[in-house]
Write an enzyme that holds these catalytic residues in place. Structure first.
Site, PDB file in Angstrom:
ATOM      1  N   TYR A  24     -30.159  20.160  36.208  1.00 40.56           N
ATOM      2  CA  TYR A  24     -29.448  18.908  36.492  1.00 40.56           C
ATOM      3  C   TYR A  24     -29.716  17.785  35.481  1.00 40.56           C
ATOM      4  CZ  TYR A  24     -28.685  21.282  40.920  1.00 40.56           C
ATOM      5  OH  TYR A  24     -28.322  22.191  41.876  1.00 40.56           O
ATOM      6  N   HIS A  99     -19.300  17.749  38.959  1.00 42.03           N
ATOM      7  CA  HIS A  99     -20.598  18.415  39.152  1.00 42.03           C
ATOM      8  C   HIS A  99     -21.365  18.364  37.846  1.00 42.03           C
ATOM      9  CE1 HIS A  99     -19.608  19.957  43.090  1.00 42.03           C
ATOM     10  NE2 HIS A  99     -18.435  20.314  42.606  1.00 42.03           N
TER      11      HIS A  99
HETATM   12  O1  CA2 Z   1     -24.080  20.466  39.830  1.00 41.62           O
HETATM   13  C1  CA2 Z   1     -23.897  19.623  40.727  1.00 41.62           C
HETATM   14  O2  CA2 Z   1     -23.626  18.456  40.513  1.00 41.62           O
HETATM   15  C2  CA2 Z   1     -24.082  20.060  42.186  1.00 41.62           C
HETATM   16  O3  CA2 Z   1     -23.118  19.362  42.967  1.00 41.62           O
HETATM   17  C3  CA2 Z   1     -25.486  19.647  42.574  1.00 41.62           C
HETATM   18  C4  CA2 Z   1     -25.870  20.089  43.973  1.00 41.62           C
HETATM   19  C5  CA2 Z   1     -25.612  21.577  44.167  1.00 41.62           C
HETATM   20  O4  CA2 Z   1     -25.861  21.961  45.513  1.00 41.62           O
HETATM   21  C6  CA2 Z   1     -24.175  21.948  43.800  1.00 41.62           C
HETATM   22  O5  CA2 Z   1     -24.004  23.345  43.942  1.00 41.62           O
HETATM   23  C7  CA2 Z   1     -23.859  21.542  42.381  1.00 41.62           C
HETATM   24  C8  CA2 Z   1     -27.352  19.766  44.204  1.00 41.62           C
HETATM   25  C9  CA2 Z   1     -27.625  18.256  44.185  1.00 41.62           C
HETATM   26  C10 CA2 Z   1     -28.891  17.919  43.486  1.00 41.62           C
HETATM   27  O6  CA2 Z   1     -29.997  18.641  44.032  1.00 41.62           O
HETATM   28  C11 CA2 Z   1     -31.212  18.551  43.415  1.00 41.62           C
HETATM   29  C12 CA2 Z   1     -32.186  19.415  43.885  1.00 41.62           C
HETATM   30  C13 CA2 Z   1     -33.441  19.377  43.315  1.00 41.62           C
HETATM   31  C14 CA2 Z   1     -33.716  18.482  42.303  1.00 41.62           C
HETATM   32  C15 CA2 Z   1     -32.753  17.615  41.847  1.00 41.62           C
HETATM   33  C16 CA2 Z   1     -31.496  17.651  42.416  1.00 41.62           C
END
Ligand code: CA2
Length: 150
Positions: A24, A99
């Site tokens: 991310y 995303h």
């Molecule tokens: O790639 C993206 O922007 C997502 O929407 C991010 C989501 C994920 O579930 C989607 O499949 C794709 C996750 C949000 C962020 O989660 C985090 C988890 C751990 C550390 C940092 C962010």
């Protein structure tokens, strides 16, 4: 007065920059907000994040009512939420899905996407830069379609 563009984020996006930087990126959500606000200009963005599905539905309805367009990263709810899909179906302003990662290239459960079929456009896999593109895309869609009826 010109209506603002709503930028809404779903669950766990508040953790950006603290974990999983290889997926991310290293920027926090506050970093993304600051850059986007600079790009958009004063008063032209409403930027919010929630971990709550019902809150996101309420804000999508508010964006439809009071905004010019909606940029949405529904995060995990992208893959699970019929309620968010239904709210987007009822949304009368352009919707740009964004995303950070590219869910299509990830785990099988991320291949289900309830948002994309009811969005005008999707930008994925470009990290925080995707938000800048989403803002350009939202403005393009607003100018292309004209302002919604008051
Ligand atoms: O790639 C993206 O922007 C997502 O929407 C991010 C989501 C994920 O579930 C989607 O499949 C794709 C996750 C949000 C962020 O989660 C985090 C988890 C751990 C550390 C940092 C962010």
């Amino acid at each position: 007065m010109t209506k603002p563009i709503f930028v809404l984020g779903g669950p766990n996006l508040n953790l950006l920059g603290t974990r999983e930087p290889e997926i991310y990126g290293r920027e926090t959500l506050a970093d993304i907000e600051a850059r986007l606000a600079g790009q958009a200009g004063p008063g032209s963005l409403v930027f919010r994040q929630t971990n709550d599905e019902g809150q996101l539905v309420d804000w999508i309805q508010e964006a439809s009512r009071d905004g010019a367009a909606l940029i949405l990263n529904a995060a995990g709810y992208t893959h699970t939420s019929v309620a968010i899909r239904d709210a987007l179906s009822a949304c009368t302003v352009p919707v740009v899905e964004v995303h950070l990662s590219n869910p299509a290239a990830r785990e099988g459960f991320r291949q289900v996407n309830h948002v994309a079929p009811v969005a005008n456009a999707t930008i994925a896999g470009l990290g925080a830069f995707g938000y800048q593109l989403a803002l350009d895309a939202a403005r393009y869609l607003v100018s292309e379609k004209g302002q919604p009826e008051p």
